[in-house]
Design a protein around this motif. Structure first.
Motif, PDB file in Angstrom:
ATOM      1  N   LEU A  89     -20.874 -12.744  11.713  1.00  0.00           N
ATOM      2  CA  LEU A  89     -21.942 -13.437  10.994  1.00  0.00           C
ATOM      3  C   LEU A  89     -23.301 -13.023  11.553  1.00  0.00           C
ATOM      4  O   LEU A  89     -24.249 -12.767  10.795  1.00  0.00           O
ATOM      5  N   ALA A  90     -23.374 -12.934  12.885  1.00  0.00           N
ATOM      6  CA  ALA A  90     -24.635 -12.523  13.521  1.00  0.00           C
ATOM      7  C   ALA A  90     -25.054 -11.138  13.036  1.00  0.00           C
ATOM      8  O   ALA A  90     -26.229 -10.902  12.731  1.00  0.00           O
ATOM      9  N   CYS A  91     -24.093 -10.232  12.935  1.00  0.00           N
ATOM     10  CA  CYS A  91     -24.400  -8.876  12.452  1.00  0.00           C
ATOM     11  C   CYS A  91     -25.004  -8.931  11.053  1.00  0.00           C
ATOM     12  O   CYS A  91     -26.005  -8.268  10.771  1.00  0.00           O
ATOM     13  N   ALA A  92     -24.373  -9.711  10.185  1.00  0.00           N
ATOM     14  CA  ALA A  92     -24.847  -9.780   8.795  1.00  0.00           C
ATOM     15  C   ALA A  92     -26.251 -10.378   8.741  1.00  0.00           C
ATOM     16  O   ALA A  92     -27.123  -9.890   8.005  1.00  0.00           O
ATOM     17  N   LEU A  93     -26.493 -11.408   9.525  1.00  0.00           N
ATOM     18  CA  LEU A  93     -27.803 -12.058   9.517  1.00  0.00           C
ATOM     19  C   LEU A  93     -28.878 -11.149  10.112  1.00  0.00           C
ATOM     20  O   LEU A  93     -29.981 -11.037   9.572  1.00  0.00           O
TER      21      LEU A  93
ATOM     22  N   ARG B 154     -19.098  -5.789  29.264  1.00  0.00           N
ATOM     23  CA  ARG B 154     -20.324  -5.135  28.769  1.00  0.00           C
ATOM     24  C   ARG B 154     -21.118  -6.052  27.851  1.00  0.00           C
ATOM     25  O   ARG B 154     -22.338  -6.008  27.823  1.00  0.00           O
ATOM     26  N   VAL B 155     -20.407  -6.848  27.062  1.00  0.00           N
ATOM     27  CA  VAL B 155     -21.103  -7.727  26.118  1.00  0.00           C
ATOM     28  C   VAL B 155     -22.080  -8.648  26.862  1.00  0.00           C
ATOM     29  O   VAL B 155     -23.216  -8.827  26.444  1.00  0.00           O
ATOM     30  N   ALA B 156     -21.636  -9.191  28.001  1.00  0.00           N
ATOM     31  CA  ALA B 156     -22.511 -10.112  28.735  1.00  0.00           C
ATOM     32  C   ALA B 156     -23.837  -9.442  29.107  1.00  0.00           C
ATOM     33  O   ALA B 156     -24.896 -10.067  29.006  1.00  0.00           O
ATOM     34  N   THR B 157     -23.782  -8.188  29.500  1.00  0.00           N
ATOM     35  CA  THR B 157     -25.042  -7.510  29.863  1.00  0.00           C
ATOM     36  C   THR B 157     -25.894  -7.240  28.622  1.00  0.00           C
ATOM     37  O   THR B 157     -27.113  -7.291  28.691  1.00  0.00           O
TER      38      THR B 157
ATOM     39  N   HIS C 104     -30.604  -9.045  25.014  1.00  0.00           N
ATOM     40  CA  HIS C 104     -31.041  -9.615  23.727  1.00  0.00           C
ATOM     41  C   HIS C 104     -31.869 -10.885  23.943  1.00  0.00           C
ATOM     42  O   HIS C 104     -32.861 -11.102  23.258  1.00  0.00           O
ATOM     43  N   ALA C 105     -31.414 -11.710  24.889  1.00  0.00           N
ATOM     44  CA  ALA C 105     -32.157 -12.945  25.173  1.00  0.00           C
ATOM     45  C   ALA C 105     -33.572 -12.584  25.631  1.00  0.00           C
ATOM     46  O   ALA C 105     -34.563 -13.179  25.179  1.00  0.00           O
ATOM     47  N   ASP C 106     -33.655 -11.586  26.487  1.00  0.00           N
ATOM     48  CA  ASP C 106     -34.959 -11.152  26.990  1.00  0.00           C
ATOM     49  C   ASP C 106     -35.848 -10.662  25.835  1.00  0.00           C
ATOM     50  O   ASP C 106     -37.018 -11.031  25.726  1.00  0.00           O
TER      51      ASP C 106
ATOM     52  N   LEU D 246     -36.710  -4.159  17.262  1.00  0.00           N
ATOM     53  CA  LEU D 246     -36.006  -5.226  17.988  1.00  0.00           C
ATOM     54  C   LEU D 246     -34.694  -5.565  17.277  1.00  0.00           C
ATOM     55  O   LEU D 246     -33.621  -5.606  17.888  1.00  0.00           O
ATOM     56  N   PHE D 247     -34.768  -5.759  15.955  1.00  0.00           N
ATOM     57  CA  PHE D 247     -33.539  -6.071  15.210  1.00  0.00           C
ATOM     58  C   PHE D 247     -32.567  -4.887  15.233  1.00  0.00           C
ATOM     59  O   PHE D 247     -31.362  -5.069  15.339  1.00  0.00           O
ATOM     60  N   THR D 248     -33.117  -3.689  15.143  1.00  0.00           N
ATOM     61  CA  THR D 248     -32.245  -2.498  15.174  1.00  0.00           C
ATOM     62  C   THR D 248     -31.466  -2.448  16.474  1.00  0.00           C
ATOM     63  O   THR D 248     -30.255  -2.208  16.495  1.00  0.00           O
ATOM     64  N   SER D 249     -32.171  -2.679  17.563  1.00  0.00           N
ATOM     65  CA  SER D 249     -31.542  -2.596  18.872  1.00  0.00           C
ATOM     66  C   SER D 249     -30.450  -3.660  19.040  1.00  0.00           C
ATOM     67  O   SER D 249     -29.336  -3.358  19.471  1.00  0.00           O
ATOM     68  N   ILE D 250     -30.774  -4.897  18.698  1.00  0.00           N
ATOM     69  CA  ILE D 250     -29.788  -5.968  18.870  1.00  0.00           C
ATOM     70  C   ILE D 250     -28.584  -5.734  17.959  1.00  0.00           C
ATOM     71  O   ILE D 250     -27.434  -5.819  18.394  1.00  0.00           O
ATOM     72  N   LEU D 251     -28.864  -5.387  16.714  1.00  0.00           N
ATOM     73  CA  LEU D 251     -27.786  -5.169  15.745  1.00  0.00           C
ATOM     74  C   LEU D 251     -26.815  -4.082  16.218  1.00  0.00           C
ATOM     75  O   LEU D 251     -25.597  -4.211  16.069  1.00  0.00           O
ATOM     76  N   GLY D 252     -27.370  -3.028  16.810  1.00  0.00           N
ATOM     77  CA  GLY D 252     -26.542  -1.914  17.294  1.00  0.00           C
ATOM     78  C   GLY D 252     -25.494  -2.381  18.296  1.00  0.00           C
ATOM     79  O   GLY D 252     -24.393  -1.834  18.364  1.00  0.00           O
ATOM     80  N   ASP D 253     -25.833  -3.397  19.075  1.00  0.00           N
ATOM     81  CA  ASP D 253     -24.869  -3.943  20.049  1.00  0.00           C
ATOM     82  C   ASP D 253     -23.915  -4.940  19.404  1.00  0.00           C
ATOM     83  O   ASP D 253     -22.725  -4.958  19.710  1.00  0.00           O
ATOM     84  N   GLU D 254     -24.447  -5.783  18.531  1.00  0.00           N
ATOM     85  CA  GLU D 254     -23.609  -6.857  17.963  1.00  0.00           C
ATOM     86  C   GLU D 254     -22.418  -6.283  17.200  1.00  0.00           C
ATOM     87  O   GLU D 254     -21.361  -6.900  17.135  1.00  0.00           O
ATOM     88  N   VAL D 255     -22.600  -5.120  16.632  1.00  0.00           N
ATOM     89  CA  VAL D 255     -21.499  -4.469  15.923  1.00  0.00           C
ATOM     90  C   VAL D 255     -20.312  -4.262  16.879  1.00  0.00           C
ATOM     91  O   VAL D 255     -19.162  -4.514  16.526  1.00  0.00           O
ATOM     92  N   HIS D 256     -20.630  -3.851  18.121  1.00  0.00           N
ATOM     93  CA  HIS D 256     -19.556  -3.674  19.108  1.00  0.00           C
ATOM     94  C   HIS D 256     -18.961  -5.010  19.531  1.00  0.00           C
ATOM     95  O   HIS D 256     -17.775  -5.100  19.825  1.00  0.00           O
TER      96      HIS D 256
END
Ligand SMILES: [Fe+2]
Ligand SMILES: [Fe+2]
Length: 286
Positions: A156-160, A95-98, A103-105, A176-186
């Motif tokens: 580290l990514a989550c904290a940043l 799932r992380v890969a998807t 996020h890249a997009d 945008l940050f909210t969305s990415i952060l929500g995934d990085e936590v997982h």
């Protein structure tokens, strides 16, 4: 340690909270909350050029990291599968890969908005992962990757990202940050769940080698993240509004996540990270 020719797989789950989450995911009881990003609402004219340039650079770097993460997590998913890791770990890694390509997009789109130009390009080091970790991943290589990439790297990514989000007032940058952060936590949890599964199986030499790697990662962190992106006088507020993280803020964020979360968590696994943190390479050349 080599991966055997044939691997026997049974349906085994970890004894971590990931297993419960996995079961709930299968029954459709949990889906990740989506956040929509209102791209068309971006108003470039609200911001001075130096702030836009910094935000563009930050988003372009983010796109690069996210894109490379697609490759890394695909390798991790494959390595977990071929080493017969519990199914919840394999599923989470896949799932992380998807997530990472999404996020890249996002980062591509945001960089283009800041640049005022759709021609945003990134350069991806296509041979890097294989050169570093080898073609086929054995369990010990997985241990090292899991320490470095999701456990420490994604934490580290989550904290940043959280710090960027806290600064961002822009209508597009903030969701945008909210969305990415929500995934990085997982993503970071995947690393810690993996390690929680593996640690009890480690032999002493395996634990030692994992500790050595953890130490190598930890000593580099402060120096690696010493410089943020500092806007010139007159553009600071605008840069913050776009979620650009200045050096002083970034140092504080890194110090806090290392001392409060990452180092203690590594210590708890018997990886002796507090010693490495004490003798870390100091930022600013000290
Ligand atoms: Fe990501
Ligand atoms: Fe991630």
């Amino acid at each position: 340690m080599r991966t055997p020719e044939r691997v026997e797989i049974r349906r085994v789950l970890t004894e971590t909270p990931l297993a419960r989450q996995h079961d709930r995911m299968l029954t459709g009881k949990v889906t990740r909350r989506g956040v929509s990003v209102p791209w068309s609402k971006f108003r470039r004219s609200r911001y001075p050029e130096p702030a836009l340039a910094l935000a563009c650079k930050a988003q372009t770097m983010l796109a690069t990291g996210e894109y490379e993460a697609v490759d890394l997590f695909s390798r991790l998913a494959s390595g977990l599968a071929l080493n017969g890791a519990p199914i919840d770990l394999v599923a989470a890694a896949a799932r992380v890969a998807t997530d990472e390509i999404r996020h890249a997009d996002y980062a591509f789109r945001m960089a283009a908005l800041c640049a005022g130009d759709d021609e945003v390009k990134i350069e991806v080091r296509s041979r890097r992962a294989e050169a570093r970790w080898g073609r086929q991943l054995d369990l010990e290589t997985l241990d090292q990757m899991m320490i470095e990439i999701p456990a420490v790297g994604e934490a580290l990514a989550c904290a940043l990202l959280a710090a960027s989000r806290a600064r961002a007032t822009d209508t597009v940058a903030r969701p945008l940050f909210t969305s990415i952060l929500g995934d990085e936590v997982h993503h970071t949890r995947l690393g810690w769940y993996y390690l929680a599964w593996r640690a009890p199986q480690w032999t002493r030499p395996e634990r030692q080698r994992a500790a050595d790697r953890a130490g190598e990662v930890v000593v580099e962190v402060e120096r690696r993240f010493w410089w943020g992106r500092d806007a010139p006088e007159g553009s600071r507020k605008a840069a913050r509004a776009l979620g650009v993280l200045e050096s002083v803020g970034q140092r504080a964020v890194i110090d806090q996540i290392m001392t409060e979360e990452i180092v203690p968590a590594l210590d708890q696994l018997g990886l002796g990270a507090s010693h490495a943190w004490k003798v870390r390479k100091r930022g600013g050349g000290g």
